[in-house]
Design a protein around this motif. Sequence first.
Motif, PDB file in Angstrom:
ATOM      1  N   ALA A 113       0.833  -1.206   0.000  1.00 31.15           N
ATOM      2  CA  ALA A 113       0.000   0.000   0.000  1.00 31.15           C
ATOM      3  C   ALA A 113       0.867   1.256   0.000  1.00 31.15           C
ATOM      4  O   ALA A 113       0.556   2.240  -0.675  1.00 31.15           O
ATOM      5  CB  ALA A 113      -0.934  -0.008   1.206  1.00 31.15           C
ATOM      6  N   PHE A 114       1.955   1.224   0.744  1.00 35.70           N
ATOM      7  CA  PHE A 114       2.911   2.333   0.748  1.00 35.70           C
ATOM      8  C   PHE A 114       3.470   2.557  -0.654  1.00 35.70           C
ATOM      9  O   PHE A 114       3.568   3.692  -1.134  1.00 35.70           O
ATOM     10  CB  PHE A 114       4.027   2.006   1.738  1.00 35.70           C
ATOM     11  CG  PHE A 114       5.192   2.951   1.739  1.00 35.70           C
ATOM     12  CD1 PHE A 114       5.078   4.219   2.279  1.00 35.70           C
ATOM     13  CD2 PHE A 114       6.420   2.562   1.213  1.00 35.70           C
ATOM     14  CE1 PHE A 114       6.161   5.090   2.290  1.00 35.70           C
ATOM     15  CE2 PHE A 114       7.496   3.417   1.222  1.00 35.70           C
ATOM     16  CZ  PHE A 114       7.370   4.692   1.769  1.00 35.70           C
ATOM     17  N   CYS A 115       3.811   1.477  -1.337  1.00 38.57           N
ATOM     18  CA  CYS A 115       4.349   1.589  -2.694  1.00 38.57           C
ATOM     19  C   CYS A 115       3.279   2.068  -3.674  1.00 38.57           C
ATOM     20  O   CYS A 115       3.585   2.815  -4.613  1.00 38.57           O
ATOM     21  CB  CYS A 115       4.917   0.248  -3.143  1.00 38.57           C
ATOM     22  SG  CYS A 115       6.424  -0.250  -2.268  1.00 38.57           S
ATOM     23  N   GLN A 116       2.040   1.672  -3.455  1.00 37.17           N
ATOM     24  CA  GLN A 116       0.948   2.179  -4.289  1.00 37.17           C
ATOM     25  C   GLN A 116       0.821   3.699  -4.132  1.00 37.17           C
ATOM     26  O   GLN A 116       0.601   4.419  -5.117  1.00 37.17           O
ATOM     27  CB  GLN A 116      -0.371   1.510  -3.916  1.00 37.17           C
ATOM     28  CG  GLN A 116      -0.511   0.068  -4.365  1.00 37.17           C
ATOM     29  CD  GLN A 116      -1.827  -0.523  -3.921  1.00 37.17           C
ATOM     30  OE1 GLN A 116      -2.051  -0.747  -2.734  1.00 37.17           O
ATOM     31  NE2 GLN A 116      -2.724  -0.758  -4.884  1.00 37.17           N
ATOM     32  N   ALA A 299      12.968  11.197  17.844  1.00 37.60           N
ATOM     33  CA  ALA A 299      12.323  10.184  17.010  1.00 37.60           C
ATOM     34  C   ALA A 299      13.014   8.833  17.137  1.00 37.60           C
ATOM     35  O   ALA A 299      14.238   8.742  17.034  1.00 37.60           O
ATOM     36  CB  ALA A 299      12.304  10.626  15.547  1.00 37.60           C
ATOM     37  N   PHE A 300      12.219   7.795  17.347  1.00 36.52           N
ATOM     38  CA  PHE A 300      12.727   6.427  17.468  1.00 36.52           C
ATOM     39  C   PHE A 300      12.579   5.710  16.129  1.00 36.52           C
ATOM     40  O   PHE A 300      12.140   6.298  15.133  1.00 36.52           O
ATOM     41  CB  PHE A 300      11.985   5.681  18.575  1.00 36.52           C
ATOM     42  CG  PHE A 300      10.486   5.810  18.505  1.00 36.52           C
ATOM     43  CD1 PHE A 300       9.728   5.015  17.668  1.00 36.52           C
ATOM     44  CD2 PHE A 300       9.831   6.749  19.295  1.00 36.52           C
ATOM     45  CE1 PHE A 300       8.360   5.137  17.595  1.00 36.52           C
ATOM     46  CE2 PHE A 300       8.445   6.881  19.235  1.00 36.52           C
ATOM     47  CZ  PHE A 300       7.705   6.082  18.385  1.00 36.52           C
ATOM     48  N   HIS A 301      12.912   4.433  16.113  1.00 32.76           N
ATOM     49  CA  HIS A 301      12.929   3.668  14.866  1.00 32.76           C
ATOM     50  C   HIS A 301      11.526   3.538  14.289  1.00 32.76           C
ATOM     51  O   HIS A 301      10.574   3.159  14.984  1.00 32.76           O
ATOM     52  CB  HIS A 301      13.519   2.284  15.122  1.00 32.76           C
ATOM     53  CG  HIS A 301      13.886   1.537  13.888  1.00 32.76           C
ATOM     54  ND1 HIS A 301      14.856   1.974  13.019  1.00 32.76           N
ATOM     55  CD2 HIS A 301      13.402   0.381  13.349  1.00 32.76           C
ATOM     56  CE1 HIS A 301      14.975   1.130  12.014  1.00 32.76           C
ATOM     57  NE2 HIS A 301      14.091   0.156  12.183  1.00 32.76           N
ATOM     58  N   ALA A 302      11.386   3.846  13.007  1.00 33.31           N
ATOM     59  CA  ALA A 302      10.122   3.711  12.271  1.00 33.31           C
ATOM     60  C   ALA A 302       9.017   4.604  12.812  1.00 33.31           C
ATOM     61  O   ALA A 302       7.837   4.310  12.641  1.00 33.31           O
ATOM     62  CB  ALA A 302       9.673   2.259  12.239  1.00 33.31           C
ATOM     63  N   PHE A 303       9.393   5.706  13.436  1.00 33.66           N
ATOM     64  CA  PHE A 303       8.417   6.617  14.039  1.00 33.66           C
ATOM     65  C   PHE A 303       7.386   7.113  13.042  1.00 33.66           C
ATOM     66  O   PHE A 303       6.220   7.331  13.382  1.00 33.66           O
ATOM     67  CB  PHE A 303       9.146   7.813  14.664  1.00 33.66           C
ATOM     68  CG  PHE A 303       9.795   8.729  13.656  1.00 33.66           C
ATOM     69  CD1 PHE A 303       9.168   9.886  13.241  1.00 33.66           C
ATOM     70  CD2 PHE A 303      11.037   8.414  13.105  1.00 33.66           C
ATOM     71  CE1 PHE A 303       9.764  10.727  12.306  1.00 33.66           C
ATOM     72  CE2 PHE A 303      11.638   9.243  12.162  1.00 33.66           C
ATOM     73  CZ  PHE A 303      11.000  10.395  11.758  1.00 33.66           C
ATOM     74  N   ASP A 304       7.809   7.324  11.800  1.00 32.58           N
ATOM     75  CA  ASP A 304       6.906   7.905  10.807  1.00 32.58           C
ATOM     76  C   ASP A 304       5.809   6.937  10.386  1.00 32.58           C
ATOM     77  O   ASP A 304       4.727   7.363   9.965  1.00 32.58           O
ATOM     78  CB  ASP A 304       7.696   8.370   9.585  1.00 32.58           C
ATOM     79  CG  ASP A 304       8.555   7.279   8.975  1.00 32.58           C
ATOM     80  OD1 ASP A 304       9.065   6.426   9.727  1.00 32.58           O
ATOM     81  OD2 ASP A 304       8.727   7.275   7.742  1.00 32.58           O
ATOM     82  N   PHE A 305       6.060   5.628  10.506  1.00 33.95           N
ATOM     83  CA  PHE A 305       5.041   4.646  10.176  1.00 33.95           C
ATOM     84  C   PHE A 305       4.048   4.466  11.313  1.00 33.95           C
ATOM     85  O   PHE A 305       2.856   4.261  11.071  1.00 33.95           O
ATOM     86  CB  PHE A 305       5.680   3.306   9.829  1.00 33.95           C
ATOM     87  CG  PHE A 305       6.181   3.234   8.417  1.00 33.95           C
ATOM     88  CD1 PHE A 305       5.319   2.922   7.379  1.00 33.95           C
ATOM     89  CD2 PHE A 305       7.509   3.480   8.114  1.00 33.95           C
ATOM     90  CE1 PHE A 305       5.764   2.859   6.061  1.00 33.95           C
ATOM     91  CE2 PHE A 305       7.970   3.422   6.810  1.00 33.95           C
ATOM     92  CZ  PHE A 305       7.097   3.116   5.781  1.00 33.95           C
ATOM     93  N   VAL A 306       4.523   4.536  12.561  1.00 33.26           N
ATOM     94  CA  VAL A 306       3.624   4.292  13.692  1.00 33.26           C
ATOM     95  C   VAL A 306       2.887   5.555  14.124  1.00 33.26           C
ATOM     96  O   VAL A 306       1.842   5.465  14.773  1.00 33.26           O
ATOM     97  CB  VAL A 306       4.381   3.668  14.888  1.00 33.26           C
ATOM     98  CG1 VAL A 306       4.932   2.308  14.515  1.00 33.26           C
ATOM     99  CG2 VAL A 306       5.489   4.576  15.390  1.00 33.26           C
TER     100      VAL A 306
END
Length: 330
Positions: A113-116, A299-306
């Motif tokens: 979905a991210f790639c879409q 900001a921690f790891h993968a913060f932008d996704f969570v």
Amino acid sequence: MLAIPPGTPIADEGAHPDLSHVDPELRAAALQILSQPSAPMTRANLSEIRGLWVPPPLLPAPEVKLLTTPGPRGAPDVRVELIGTEPTGQPRPAILHIHGGGFVSGKARNLTAFCQQLASEFDCVVVNVDYRLAPEIPYPGAVEDNYAALSWLHRDARRLGVDPQRIVVMGESAGGGHAAILTLLARDRGEVPVRSQILLYPMLDDRTGATRAPPSHIGTIGWGAAANRFGWDSFLGGAAGRARIPAGASPARVADLSRLPPTFIGVGDIDLFVEESFDYARRLVLAGVPTELVVVPGAFHAFDFVAPEARVSRDFTRAWKAALKTAFAA
């Protein structure tokens, strides 16, 4: 969409870390991550950890085509998702996307979905690679899978409606590490030009967590030193941080970083990978490579996704998307 699935090890100690280092808008997400049960990552529980990944629903468009491309010599064909290939009349830029998961878990479908979204927003083609995982397939198996997919994308660019001179390699976490390895390999083999590399909190140095311990406030949310050591041990087929490892397997140990394409590196300042991101960016600059480094406070790891709606996440996303837009400019 986490860079690692819920339930994987998120810290090396049982106690929750001091959240004073975390951006206020990210603290609720940090507490949610820390509240999830975890156990040390081992080969015995790896199958269970892999099963925790739950891919988000696909978007209605653009279409996702499931294909296989010719694999490395003597190896199976490589599974890929081909996204955004509707005819436009003009060759479009493309992204070769590589998913994360510590080298040992994850799958392409987790980021479909991210790639879409990328394909729609940038009017580009995205090839999302489902490479083979360690420890079952140690280095260089996954690297050769990714290279095979990149070679196919370049070789069949015209048929796919892609401009072969505007192919960007991108990944997050271990996918960012794979993207860096792949870009180095493409430079050395001289067969496929890479326009740019977009490395989001990339996993670049096998010594992190093995022979280098991070400060106590770094790497405690989202991905910790012990899990990192297991990921690298699995990928390398031997102990991480040892004096000699396979050439090219750990980007941070590659002596020559010259002749690489423009690079974007983004990372949080309490991410386990912050020091290696700093160092890699510094060495790229000294090697004459146009490099942008974005370090996000708190900001921690993968913060932008969570926590995608947090201000720091939105600013971070704008930054790497601006770099991607620049790379795609004709």
